[in-house]
Design a protein around this motif. Structure first.
Motif: not given
Length: 262
Positions: A67-70, A82-87, A90-91, A107-117
């Motif tokens: 969720g994002v708001a101005i 925009q819905d980047f990466a088709a997730l 609401a970013r 609001y860019v995704p945090a990416g979880g705990d492990k830096p390995d896709r």
């Protein structure tokens, strides 16, 4: 007409409605961009905000996540999202002021705990999101624009409490920093915070896990204010209100400010 803008990951706008209102009263920014609102748009508690002068809002929301708001004292019209990466998240939301300035709130995704896709789907989603941001800005080069938000990456060595210790920690890994740099370069964005405060350690986020976050001071600068070169020289007075992280039941982020003489 000068205006002051603030960006803040609020970590639930409904839970922290009082903190948002307090910041509005104490700082009176003309535009306040919030991330991680965790609320459908229709349930964002606008009555109190409108009473404080924030009569304009553009937003994207969903129940319990993202969720994002101005929120703006100045007239603003929505100019898309925009819905980047088709997730399906609401970013992103964009609004345009009457002076023609477009404000992108991310609001860019945090990416979880492990830096390995390969083992962490969320990390791959983060990289894909940034890649699509990069391509979008490359194809449609922004002008007279400001980009703010929780980008969930601390790019510089002095944007984290320990560069060496965080090189393998999500938010400061070389691949994330590279992706963010490519996104910034694609839009020719200027990092306004570091334009104003070029030297020294600078943080906007401190983990909830720290027993005494202030004393430990293991922070990261995850929240950013960027602007296109045609208006970047009009920006000044950047600052981070670190003390807000110490308010009662706070977000783990502190708000970041900049003023634009436009």
């Amino acid at each position: 007409m000068p205006f002051t803008l603030a960006t803040w990951n609020i970590n639930s706008v409904r839970l922290r409605e009082g903190l948002v209102a307090r910041l509005m009263r104490e700082e009176t920014p003309d535009v306040l961009c919030l991330q991680e609102c965790k609320s459908p748009v229709e349930k964002i508690p606008m009555d109190q905000f409108q009473a404080l002068g924030y009569t304009h809002m553009v937003a994207r929301g969903q129940k319990g996540y993202n969720g994002v708001a101005i929120l703006s004292k100045l007239p603003m019209q929505e100019v898309g999202s925009q819905d980047f990466a088709a997730l399906g998240h609401a970013r992103h939301i964009a609004g345009q002021l009457e002076n023609g300035v477009t404000i992108h709130n991310f609001y860019v995704p945090a990416g979880g705990d492990k830096p390995d896709r390969a083992i962490n789907e969320k990390f791959g989603q983060k990289l894909d999101y940034l890649t699509e941001m990069r391509d979008w800005f490359h194809d449609d080069r922004p002008e007279k624009s400001i980009l703010v938000g929780d980008l969930n990456i601390a790019p510089r060595e002095d944007d984290v409490w320990s560069h060496k210790q965080l090189l393998k920690v999500v938010s400061h890994t070389p691949i994330e920093v590279e992706h963010l740099g490519q996104t910034q370069e694609a839009g020719n964005w200027v990092d306004i915070t570091r334009q104003d405060i070029p030297d020294g350690q600078l943080y906007s986020w401190w983990s909830y896990r720290a027993r005494d976050w202030d004393a430990a001071d293991k922070g990261r600068r995850l929240d950013h204010v960027w602007a296109t070169p045609d208006i970047s020289n009009a920006a000044h007075s950047s600052r981070i209100r670190r003390d807000v992280r110490g308010w009662e039941q706070p977000s783990d982020h502190a708000p970041v400010f900049a003023t634009f003489d436009l």
